[in-house]
Design an enzyme around this catalytic site. Structure first.
Site, mmCIF file in Angstrom:
data_model
loop_
_atom_site.group_PDB
_atom_site.id
_atom_site.type_symbol
_atom_site.label_atom_id
_atom_site.label_comp_id
_atom_site.label_asym_id
_atom_site.label_seq_id
_atom_site.Cartn_x
_atom_site.Cartn_y
_atom_site.Cartn_z
ATOM 1 N N HIS A 1 2.282 5.557 3.605
ATOM 2 C CA HIS A 1 2.057 4.344 2.816
ATOM 3 C C HIS A 1 0.562 4.129 2.598
ATOM 4 O O HIS A 1 -0.002 3.107 2.967
ATOM 5 C CB HIS A 1 2.704 3.135 3.512
ATOM 6 C CG HIS A 1 2.860 1.931 2.608
ATOM 7 N ND1 HIS A 1 1.840 1.052 2.352
ATOM 8 C CD2 HIS A 1 3.920 1.475 1.890
ATOM 9 C CE1 HIS A 1 2.278 0.103 1.534
ATOM 10 N NE2 HIS A 1 3.529 0.328 1.242
ATOM 11 N N HIS B 1 11.657 -4.681 3.393
ATOM 12 C CA HIS B 1 11.391 -5.952 2.709
ATOM 13 C C HIS B 1 11.645 -5.743 1.229
ATOM 14 O O HIS B 1 11.773 -4.612 0.757
ATOM 15 C CB HIS B 1 9.972 -6.447 2.990
ATOM 16 C CG HIS B 1 8.895 -5.557 2.454
ATOM 17 N ND1 HIS B 1 8.704 -4.269 2.906
ATOM 18 C CD2 HIS B 1 7.949 -5.756 1.492
ATOM 19 C CE1 HIS B 1 7.686 -3.729 2.251
ATOM 20 N NE2 HIS B 1 7.213 -4.601 1.381
ATOM 21 N N HIS C 1 4.244 -9.571 7.418
ATOM 22 C CA HIS C 1 3.839 -9.231 6.059
ATOM 23 C C HIS C 1 3.857 -10.508 5.215
ATOM 24 O O HIS C 1 4.136 -11.587 5.714
ATOM 25 C CB HIS C 1 4.778 -8.150 5.511
ATOM 26 C CG HIS C 1 4.283 -7.487 4.263
ATOM 27 N ND1 HIS C 1 2.987 -7.058 4.107
ATOM 28 C CD2 HIS C 1 4.917 -7.167 3.095
ATOM 29 C CE1 HIS C 1 2.844 -6.519 2.908
ATOM 30 N NE2 HIS C 1 3.997 -6.575 2.269
ATOM 31 N N ASP D 1 6.016 -2.889 5.659
ATOM 32 C CA ASP D 1 4.585 -3.158 5.599
ATOM 33 C C ASP D 1 4.286 -4.243 6.632
ATOM 34 O O ASP D 1 5.025 -5.215 6.739
ATOM 35 C CB ASP D 1 4.197 -3.681 4.219
ATOM 36 C CG ASP D 1 4.514 -2.715 3.077
ATOM 37 O OD1 ASP D 1 5.009 -1.619 3.311
ATOM 38 O OD2 ASP D 1 4.283 -3.107 1.930
ATOM 39 N N HIS E 1 9.937 -6.048 -1.515
ATOM 40 C CA HIS E 1 8.988 -5.652 -2.549
ATOM 41 C C HIS E 1 9.552 -4.415 -3.252
ATOM 42 O O HIS E 1 10.041 -3.483 -2.609
ATOM 43 C CB HIS E 1 7.602 -5.383 -1.965
ATOM 44 C CG HIS E 1 6.813 -6.641 -1.752
ATOM 45 N ND1 HIS E 1 5.793 -6.736 -0.839
ATOM 46 C CD2 HIS E 1 6.909 -7.862 -2.347
ATOM 47 C CE1 HIS E 1 5.283 -7.969 -0.882
ATOM 48 N NE2 HIS E 1 5.952 -8.669 -1.786
ATOM 49 N N ASP F 1 8.603 -1.757 -4.654
ATOM 50 C CA ASP F 1 8.288 -0.352 -4.370
ATOM 51 C C ASP F 1 9.034 0.174 -3.141
ATOM 52 O O ASP F 1 9.020 1.375 -2.882
ATOM 53 C CB ASP F 1 6.770 -0.147 -4.217
ATOM 54 C CG ASP F 1 6.132 -1.131 -3.239
ATOM 55 O OD1 ASP F 1 6.526 -2.309 -3.230
ATOM 56 O OD2 ASP F 1 5.244 -0.721 -2.475
ATOM 57 N N HIS F 2 9.690 -0.699 -2.405
ATOM 58 C CA HIS F 2 10.459 -0.263 -1.231
ATOM 59 C C HIS F 2 11.963 -0.270 -1.468
ATOM 60 O O HIS F 2 12.723 0.159 -0.616
ATOM 61 C CB HIS F 2 10.139 -1.168 -0.036
ATOM 62 C CG HIS F 2 8.767 -0.953 0.495
ATOM 63 N ND1 HIS F 2 8.507 -0.300 1.673
ATOM 64 C CD2 HIS F 2 7.551 -1.269 -0.023
ATOM 65 C CE1 HIS F 2 7.203 -0.228 1.867
ATOM 66 N NE2 HIS F 2 6.599 -0.818 0.851
#
Lengths: 301, 301
Positions: free
Chosen positions: B264, B61, B138, B206, B63, B65-66
């Site tokens: 995670h 996804h 998510h 996530d 976000h 941080d990914h």
């Protein structure tokens, strides 16, 4: 006391031992970050920089290896519940690019990020220091920065003692600019004080050697200068608008810098021995920066 | 042999010991990357993953941080003079966001980056393996992935020997599907072979625990599942659409996974002891992943 911490010292590509460019300058509990390459937030954690103490981030230019780390850093600061504003300096014209990056995943940033476009001259001032921008000569608009500690008024300890100035009299002198002594004489502040010149640090990357830098870095305590290439690749340095180690040393010499720290090395060099050797021919007080290296500048040391 | 290398195991925020999410799966000299948090390229260098062997990157996804690590990684691959195309999988609808990131500083990318929008189902196939996407639950569109080694046709060694099948006869059997023996009898390929089931690995983050994941991860050799929270913060897990360690274990149990690796983790937990303890109540074969951890899956081991 000014503490300089090298968080990343590689150029373009990271290595096992060198992260992408970022240097932290900590002064009176406040941290300024110069550049913010990928991984900067983690390097800061690793090398004992409290990221919440970062007041401002100064980006030299918008090449990804100097700036992408800001995206994760501002998000982490939000997760740490920062409320204080954060200043982000970018070359004028790059406001849109940095905004897009800061808003990348629309993370809820809990504090204000104030984007400041940079032109040559003073760009930031604080009670205890200011920061000047220097126009650099790179393939895209780029600015170096000079951190300037403010000059300080210091009392001449011996003279004050001999005149009987003590205790609250110092603050009164500072406030009223003069004081009447027990013997009836008046002492003006100028008679018992001197100005301690603030220390200065110049941060310069990416750039060809530059007269503007020489001028702005005149007599600095510390010049942090890129040294992407060795003499053998000077043609590449010219083509890609970088500096060789020797050229960085020439800048340091012309500027009369007290000390030179090289960084932003091309990964083609297994170690920095050749770079330092070539630089030393021109300027003796030179070292290769390493990730995690800390330099403490203290007046009189 | 499938090698799984954990390059980053933290959630949202990195720590000194945990980088942001990324897992490398290496098979027959080819590497697939699942997520690409900040610092992934350097973690790969640190833990012996040749980044040039990366064929495809699967983003769960968008976000930050990914995904932010992809920007530096593709640029480094260009500096390494890659010519082979690179596949980048993102949830359908996120093509524009990833393109903006990949083109961030208009670095000259010397090779093709093929952006593939993901929906549930098979998304990638190669001679030796394929990858399925699983819809996750998510706060933004998110997909988990299942790496599937292809089933292999294996000869029954004992039976072949007793029938006198040897040397070139094997390739002839594979080609013609049957062969005539010295004694005049014909043997069909099905009589002397069996199918070795390919191994499978599911990568899930996530997400809230999901029935779709249970179905897609049925009997996998390895389930890599997020475990952002402990039981004590289950409300937060629900609110932020993450999973607790116990919930991840429940998914592993329902799916009949052979082994569970949690990752995670929220930085609020100083260590993973509580998370593992809570997960073990439900599913015994569970461990907390660490940065640099390598798992080798081999049939029959």
């Amino acid at each position: 006391m000014i503490k300089i911490t090298f968080l990343g010292t590689s150029g373009s590509v990271p290595t096992k031992s060198r992260s992408l460019p970022s240097v932290a300058v900590t002064y009176e509990g406040k941290t300024l970050l110069f550049d913010c390459g990928e991984g900067t937030q983690r390097q800061a954690m690793r090398y004992g920089i409290n990221i919440s103490s970062i007041k401002a981030i100064f980006i030299t230019h918008m090449h990804l290896d100097h700036v992408i780390g800001i995206a994760g850093l501002v998000r982490t600061l939000a997760l740490y519940r920062r409320t204080e504003p954060l200043y982000v300096f970018v070359p004028k014209g790059e406001e849109k690019g940095i905004t897009a990056l800061l808003n990348f995943d629309k993370a809820l940033i809990s504090y204000k990020i104030i984007i400041k476009p940079v032109k040559a001259g003073e760009v930031f001032e604080d009670k205890e220091f200011s920061v000047d921008a220097i126009k650099l000569n790179h393939t895209v608009p780029a600015y170096g920065y000079v951190f300037k500690e403010r000059d300080k008024l210091r009392f001449m300890k011996e003279r004050c003692r001999s005149l009987g100035i003590k205790g609250r009299m110092f603050s009164e002198l500072l406030k009223r600019k003069s004081i009447r002594l027990k013997n009836g004489k008046t002492v003006r502040i100028g008679e018992v004080t001197y100005t301690e010149k603030g220390m200065r640090i110049a941060y310069v990357t990416d750039s060809r050697p530059s007269k503007d830098v020489e001028k702005a870095a005149r007599g600095v305590e510390l010049l942090i200068h890129e040294a992407t290439f060795a003499d053998a690749h000077r043609k590449l340095a010219i083509e890609r608008k970088h500096s060789t180690a020797r050229e960085a040393a020439e800048v340091a010499k012309s500027a009369g810098a007290k000390r030179l720290l090289l960084f932003h090395f091309s990964v083609r060099y297994k170690n920095t021995a050749t770079l330092i050797k070539e630089a030393k021919k021109v300027f003796e007080n030179v070292q290769a920066a390493k990730d995690g290296m800390e330099i403490v500048l203290q007046k009189g040391t």
